[in-house]
Design a protein around this motif. Structure first.
Motif, PDB file in Angstrom:
ATOM      1  N   MET A   1       0.846  -1.197   0.000  1.00 51.96           N
ATOM      2  CA  MET A   1       0.000   0.000   0.000  1.00 51.96           C
ATOM      3  C   MET A   1       0.878   1.242   0.000  1.00 51.96           C
ATOM      4  O   MET A   1       2.024   1.200   0.440  1.00 51.96           O
ATOM      5  N   THR A   2       0.349   2.357  -0.485  1.00 52.88           N
ATOM      6  CA  THR A   2       1.107   3.603  -0.578  1.00 52.88           C
ATOM      7  C   THR A   2       0.668   4.531   0.541  1.00 52.88           C
ATOM      8  O   THR A   2      -0.403   5.125   0.480  1.00 52.88           O
ATOM      9  N   MET A   3       1.488   4.623   1.591  1.00 58.27           N
ATOM     10  CA  MET A   3       1.168   5.506   2.708  1.00 58.27           C
ATOM     11  C   MET A   3       2.381   6.353   3.067  1.00 58.27           C
ATOM     12  O   MET A   3       2.639   6.645   4.233  1.00 58.27           O
ATOM     13  N   TYR A 120      -5.615 -10.887   1.604  1.00 62.98           N
ATOM     14  CA  TYR A 120      -6.317 -12.038   1.036  1.00 62.98           C
ATOM     15  C   TYR A 120      -6.798 -11.820  -0.396  1.00 62.98           C
ATOM     16  O   TYR A 120      -7.242 -12.762  -1.040  1.00 62.98           O
ATOM     17  N   THR A 121      -6.754 -10.605  -0.869  1.00 63.64           N
ATOM     18  CA  THR A 121      -7.189 -10.330  -2.235  1.00 63.64           C
ATOM     19  C   THR A 121      -6.521  -9.056  -2.722  1.00 63.64           C
ATOM     20  O   THR A 121      -6.129  -8.197  -1.918  1.00 63.64           O
ATOM     21  N   THR A 122      -6.385  -8.931  -4.020  1.00 61.45           N
ATOM     22  CA  THR A 122      -5.769  -7.743  -4.595  1.00 61.45           C
ATOM     23  C   THR A 122      -6.785  -6.614  -4.675  1.00 61.45           C
ATOM     24  O   THR A 122      -7.928  -6.823  -5.078  1.00 61.45           O
ATOM     25  N   LYS A 123      -6.344  -5.422  -4.293  1.00 65.28           N
ATOM     26  CA  LYS A 123      -7.218  -4.255  -4.360  1.00 65.28           C
ATOM     27  C   LYS A 123      -6.503  -3.134  -5.098  1.00 65.28           C
ATOM     28  O   LYS A 123      -5.285  -2.977  -4.974  1.00 65.28           O
ATOM     29  N   PRO A 124      -7.244  -2.350  -5.884  1.00 64.56           N
ATOM     30  CA  PRO A 124      -6.594  -1.261  -6.624  1.00 64.56           C
ATOM     31  C   PRO A 124      -5.998  -0.232  -5.678  1.00 64.56           C
ATOM     32  O   PRO A 124      -6.609   0.150  -4.683  1.00 64.56           O
TER      33      PRO A 124
END
Length: 461
Positions: A1-3, A120-124
């Protein structure tokens, strides 16, 4: 993730945050093609609007973001954070916008908007990146965002992957990251070392109950954080109905929140001595589960009549608070997803807290307002003490009648703190029911940023 913020040396495009009452004035100073494009596309500065201004070749030249008005901004937190997903991919810098605390809120909101729980899953992911605005403490904001991400990840992870053993692993990882020491007392060793309530609540689980103890820092005032680590709460023999059990992976939200806060404190190198205590258990059903009407003796020696096995959080916290109190820290704070009564009182968005110390309350209120982390003081109403005093023991873990449920729970906890004069308890929810700007649906930290902002005043840092 981009944080994190974008590389400050990267090429970037200007982003203009325009309040409704500043749009006309700003447009009047622009080239005709810019003002005509904004007018043709109906840009009014309404909160959440995004308009990309094309350049001569059709690529973006800049973008406008609606900053709304004072009334619309007051209806939520992290203005514009819900709109950043509308920006095209690239690096942006804020060229026009608010300053001071308002600018910090915008910048933090951008970082938090980048959170994704993607185990558990890919998210945009958020495509747009932001350079740290001039005047904000980029390192501090990134540390705060990382602490919040840790809290959210821990809460969002289901108990199949976040039982007491896995919570211990996350606890040790955090300690190792910051050079802190971590000790764990598990299983029957809890009885040997006088933590009977923690053992009793967790003994029916396949994963042994445990007390996690972290220490960091060698100088400065002392701060102890205690977080409820009930990794799943079936309700015990007072079994919850399915609708009430569905979110119980989040019943360790207090532990997750104090770990996120501990990360912030340690990463920022605050000049204090920190201790973090987490009683980590699963409240399960088995032949050795504790029962209604059992009378238990706590670490402190107070006896507790069990009138509901679903009021287990205050039991494990009681032993941990008694241990914390033995050292008389300068400030003692507990955080727990403790009562539904607190949600009825203030809803899911506000973190209610209890303290007898007006200085702590004033610092928390000021800190909360500065960092967009709302809290609300509730009363340690001493006349209600008799409501938690049953006939056959010192304390009742679940008073009958249903009145003042959050207050009586807080009063119960206060009975285990009599050496530390500066005690504060947070009865948080730890969950975002529906997605809002900078807060995806699911686990969320509450109260941590307010505490962080208040610590300099509370501890004289």
């Amino acid at each position: 993730m981009t944080m994190t913020f974008a590389d400050p040396g990267a090429p970037s495009l200007p982003l203009h945050l325009l309040a409704e009452d500043t749009v006309d004035g700003w447009l009047s100073d622009q080239l005709e093609k810019v003002s005509s494009w904004a007018t043709a596309n109906g840009f009014s500065g309404k909160l959440g609007q995004i308009l990309v201004i094309p350049g001569d070749g059709g690529a973006p030249a800049c973008a406008l973001a609606g900053y709304g008005n004072a009334k619309s901004r007051a209806r939520g937190r992290f203005p514009c954070a819900g709109a950043w997903s509308k920006l095209p991919e690239g690096v942006w810098h804020i060229e026009t916008g608010p300053d001071g605390a308002a600018l910090e809120e915008v910048a933090l909101g951008w970082l938090l908007a980048g959170y994704r729980f993607d185990r558990y899953t890919t998210k945009p992911k958020l495509k747009a990146q932001l350079k740290a605005p001039a005047g904000v403490d980029a390192n501090r904001l990134e540390i705060i965002a990382a602490g919040e991400a840790l809290t959210r990840d821990l809460i969002n992870t289901p108990t199949s992957d976040m039982g007491p053993e896995q919570l211990e692993s996350a606890f040790r990882d955090l300690a190792d990251k910051h050079g802190a020491t971590a000790e764990v007392i598990a299983g029957d060793a809890l009885l040997d070392q006088n933590f009977p309530l923690i053992h009793t609540v967790g003994r029916a689980s396949a994963q042994a109950p445990r007390l996690l103890d972290m220490r960091w820092g060698s100088t400065g005032p002392t701060l102890t954080l205690v977080g409820k680590g009930v990794c799943f709460d079936t309700g015990g023999l007072n079994l919850k109905p399915a609708a009430s059990m569905g979110l119980m992976k989040k019943d360790m939200g207090g532990a997750a929140t104090v770990l996120g806060l501990a990360h912030m404190i340690m990463a920022l190198q605050l000049p204090l001595r920190l201790r973090v205590l987490v009683p980590a258990v699963e409240n399960s059903v088995a032949g050795n589960a504790y029962r209604p009407q059992d009378v238990l003796t706590s670490r402190k020696g107070l006896t507790v009549e069990i009138n509901n096995t679903d009021a287990e959080g205050r039991l494990v916290l009681a032993d941990a608070l008694a241990l914390a109190d033995e050292e008389t820290p300068d400030c003692l704070i507990s955080m727990a997803t403790l009562t539904g009564a607190a949600r009825v009182a203030v809803g899911p968005d506000i973190a209610p807290y209890y303290t007898d110390d007006q200085g702590i309350s004033s610092a928390l209120e000021a800190g909360a307002a500065a960092v967009a982390d709302p809290v609300w003081r509730m009363p340690f109403h001493t006349p209600y003490e008799k409501m938690i005093e049953p006939n056959i023991a010192d304390l009742d873990n679940a008073p009958k009648g249903g009145f003042a449920g959050s207050i009586t729970a807080a009063l119960f906890l206060r009975r285990f703190v009599d050496q530390s004069p500066r005690y504060t308890h947070f009865d948080i929810y730890g969950w975002q029911p529906t997605a809002l700007p900078a807060r995806t649906a699911g686990g969320v930290g509450q109260g941590a940023r307010a505490v962080l902002a208040a610590l300099p005043d509370i501890l004289g840092l």
